[in-house]
Every structure is written in C-alpha cells, then in structure tokens.
Design a protein around this motif. Structure first.
Motif, PDB file in Angstrom:
ATOM      1  N   ILE A   1       0.834  -1.207   0.000  1.00  0.00           N
ATOM      2  CA  ILE A   1       0.000   0.000   0.000  1.00  0.00           C
ATOM      3  C   ILE A   1       0.865   1.251   0.000  1.00  0.00           C
ATOM      4  N   ARG A   2       1.931   1.259   0.775  1.00  0.00           N
ATOM      5  CA  ARG A   2       2.829   2.433   0.802  1.00  0.00           C
ATOM      6  C   ARG A   2       3.441   2.673  -0.582  1.00  0.00           C
ATOM      7  N   ILE A   3       3.836   1.604  -1.242  1.00  0.00           N
ATOM      8  CA  ILE A   3       4.391   1.734  -2.597  1.00  0.00           C
ATOM      9  C   ILE A   3       3.319   2.272  -3.535  1.00  0.00           C
ATOM     10  N   ALA A   4       2.098   1.750  -3.420  1.00  0.00           N
ATOM     11  CA  ALA A   4       0.990   2.216  -4.260  1.00  0.00           C
ATOM     12  C   ALA A   4       0.683   3.688  -3.991  1.00  0.00           C
ATOM     13  N   GLN A   5       0.717   4.098  -2.727  1.00  0.00           N
ATOM     14  CA  GLN A   5       0.451   5.498  -2.390  1.00  0.00           C
ATOM     15  C   GLN A   5       1.519   6.416  -2.974  1.00  0.00           C
ATOM     16  N   THR A   6       2.757   5.958  -2.965  1.00  0.00           N
ATOM     17  CA  THR A   6       3.836   6.736  -3.571  1.00  0.00           C
ATOM     18  C   THR A   6       3.600   6.872  -5.075  1.00  0.00           C
ATOM     19  N   GLY A   7       3.197   5.774  -5.703  1.00  0.00           N
ATOM     20  CA  GLY A   7       2.880   5.816  -7.130  1.00  0.00           C
ATOM     21  C   GLY A   7       1.719   6.747  -7.423  1.00  0.00           C
ATOM     22  N   TRP A   8       0.691   6.710  -6.579  1.00  0.00           N
ATOM     23  CA  TRP A   8      -0.468   7.576  -6.768  1.00  0.00           C
ATOM     24  C   TRP A   8      -0.069   9.041  -6.645  1.00  0.00           C
ATOM     25  N   GLU A   9       0.780   9.347  -5.676  1.00  0.00           N
ATOM     26  CA  GLU A   9       1.234  10.729  -5.501  1.00  0.00           C
ATOM     27  C   GLU A   9       2.002  11.202  -6.737  1.00  0.00           C
ATOM     28  N   GLY A  10       2.819  10.320  -7.302  1.00  0.00           N
ATOM     29  CA  GLY A  10       3.541  10.672  -8.525  1.00  0.00           C
ATOM     30  C   GLY A  10       2.593  10.940  -9.682  1.00  0.00           C
ATOM     31  N   ILE A  11       1.570  10.116  -9.823  1.00  0.00           N
ATOM     32  CA  ILE A  11       0.570  10.320 -10.878  1.00  0.00           C
ATOM     33  C   ILE A  11      -0.136  11.647 -10.659  1.00  0.00           C
ATOM     34  N   ARG A  12      -0.534  11.900  -9.433  1.00  0.00           N
ATOM     35  CA  ARG A  12      -1.255  13.135  -9.109  1.00  0.00           C
ATOM     36  C   ARG A  12      -0.415  14.372  -9.424  1.00  0.00           C
ATOM     37  N   GLN A  13       0.851  14.333  -9.062  1.00  0.00           N
ATOM     38  CA  GLN A  13       1.723  15.476  -9.320  1.00  0.00           C
ATOM     39  C   GLN A  13       1.988  15.663 -10.806  1.00  0.00           C
ATOM     40  N   SER A  14       2.122  14.571 -11.549  1.00  0.00           N
ATOM     41  CA  SER A  14       2.379  14.711 -12.987  1.00  0.00           C
ATOM     42  C   SER A  14       1.164  15.283 -13.698  1.00  0.00           C
ATOM     43  N   VAL A  15      -0.033  14.904 -13.278  1.00  0.00           N
ATOM     44  CA  VAL A  15      -1.248  15.460 -13.873  1.00  0.00           C
ATOM     45  C   VAL A  15      -1.356  16.937 -13.525  1.00  0.00           C
ATOM     46  N   GLN A  16      -1.070  17.285 -12.294  1.00  0.00           N
ATOM     47  CA  GLN A  16      -1.103  18.675 -11.862  1.00  0.00           C
ATOM     48  C   GLN A  16      -0.126  19.504 -12.689  1.00  0.00           C
ATOM     49  N   SER A  17       1.062  18.965 -12.953  1.00  0.00           N
ATOM     50  CA  SER A  17       2.082  19.653 -13.739  1.00  0.00           C
ATOM     51  C   SER A  17       1.598  19.902 -15.160  1.00  0.00           C
ATOM     52  N   VAL A  18       0.961  18.917 -15.765  1.00  0.00           N
ATOM     53  CA  VAL A  18       0.461  19.066 -17.129  1.00  0.00           C
ATOM     54  C   VAL A  18      -0.619  20.133 -17.176  1.00  0.00           C
ATOM     55  N   VAL A  19      -1.495  20.149 -16.185  1.00  0.00           N
ATOM     56  CA  VAL A  19      -2.563  21.147 -16.148  1.00  0.00           C
ATOM     57  C   VAL A  19      -1.964  22.540 -16.034  1.00  0.00           C
ATOM     58  N   PHE A  20      -0.971  22.726 -15.165  1.00  0.00           N
ATOM     59  CA  PHE A  20      -0.334  24.036 -15.018  1.00  0.00           C
ATOM     60  C   PHE A  20       0.356  24.456 -16.310  1.00  0.00           C
ATOM     61  N   GLU A  21       1.015  23.521 -16.987  1.00  0.00           N
ATOM     62  CA  GLU A  21       1.690  23.833 -18.241  1.00  0.00           C
ATOM     63  C   GLU A  21       0.681  24.247 -19.306  1.00  0.00           C
ATOM     64  N   LEU A  22      -0.450  23.575 -19.366  1.00  0.00           N
ATOM     65  CA  LEU A  22      -1.490  23.929 -20.334  1.00  0.00           C
ATOM     66  C   LEU A  22      -2.054  25.310 -20.039  1.00  0.00           C
ATOM     67  N   GLN A  23      -2.293  25.599 -18.773  1.00  0.00           N
ATOM     68  CA  GLN A  23      -2.820  26.911 -18.403  1.00  0.00           C
ATOM     69  C   GLN A  23      -1.814  28.009 -18.725  1.00  0.00           C
ATOM     70  N   ALA A  24      -0.538  27.763 -18.474  1.00  0.00           N
ATOM     71  CA  ALA A  24       0.493  28.742 -18.769  1.00  0.00           C
ATOM     72  C   ALA A  24       0.589  28.972 -20.282  1.00  0.00           C
ATOM     73  N   GLY A  25       0.448  27.909 -21.057  1.00  0.00           N
ATOM     74  CA  GLY A  25       0.506  28.021 -22.513  1.00  0.00           C
ATOM     75  C   GLY A  25      -0.660  28.816 -23.052  1.00  0.00           C
ATOM     76  N   GLU A  26      -1.845  28.674 -22.470  1.00  0.00           N
ATOM     77  CA  GLU A  26      -3.023  29.419 -22.894  1.00  0.00           C
ATOM     78  C   GLU A  26      -2.863  30.896 -22.598  1.00  0.00           C
ATOM     79  N   GLN A  27      -2.206  31.239 -21.486  1.00  0.00           N
ATOM     80  CA  GLN A  27      -2.016  32.648 -21.119  1.00  0.00           C
ATOM     81  C   GLN A  27      -1.021  33.321 -22.052  1.00  0.00           C
ATOM     82  N   ASN A  28      -0.084  32.555 -22.591  1.00  0.00           N
ATOM     83  CA  ASN A  28       0.930  33.122 -23.485  1.00  0.00           C
ATOM     84  C   ASN A  28       0.404  33.336 -24.891  1.00  0.00           C
ATOM     85  N   ASP A  29      -0.716  32.722 -25.225  1.00  0.00           N
ATOM     86  CA  ASP A  29      -1.275  32.856 -26.586  1.00  0.00           C
ATOM     87  C   ASP A  29      -1.951  34.173 -26.800  1.00  0.00           C
TER      88      ASP A  29
END
Length: 84
Positions: free
Chosen positions: A56-84
């Motif tokens: 479970i601890r390993i799975a939670q670490t994996g979930w946190e990584g997934i969550r952070q990578s999705v958050q990063s993509v969303v921020f990058e998309l929002q930043a790209g929209e503001q630059n357009d």
C-alpha cells in the motif's frame, strides 16, 4: 494457506494491484484488501499485514507521482493558454 517470504518483485505486483483498485474505488482500505487477495490468488500465499501495508505504501507513492504529474500538465497547459 501459509504466509511466506515475498520478494521485492512480488510486493511490487501487489502494489500495482492495489493502485489499480484505488483508481476505481478511491479507498485505500479496499486497496489493502485487494493487495492481500492478489497475493492469495496469484502468488498462492497469505500476505502478512506488513507485506500488504508495504504494498500500500508503494501504491500510495505511485499515486502521488501520478497526481503530481497530472497537476504539472494542467499548469503547463494553463500557462501556454495565457501566453497565446
């Protein structure tokens, strides 16, 4: 069914089963049960509480990584929209 030593690879497999369970149920308790069931069904052993908790601890670490990578993509998309 007897408890047995599980290798790092086997606990990783349990963690993957737990993560998949969490993705569908959003419940770590259910994911814990799924990890134990995976050990019984696929590995033919009764996982100890410590082995299932480690998975479970390993799975939670994996979930946190997934969550952070999705958050990063969303921020990058929002930043790209503001630059357009």
């Amino acid at each position: 069914m007897k408890s047995a030593y599980l290798s790092q690879w086997e606990i990783q497999q349990m963690a993957e089963a737990a993560l998949t369970s969490y993705e569908f149920s959003c419940c770590w308790k259910r994911a814990f049960e799924e990890a134990a069931e995976f050990a019984a069904d696929e590995l033919g052993v009764k996982a100890t509480r410590a082995q299932a908790a480690t998975a479970i601890r390993i799975a939670q670490t994996g979930w946190e990584g997934i969550r952070q990578s999705v958050q990063s993509v969303v921020f990058e998309l929002q930043a790209g929209e503001q630059n357009d």
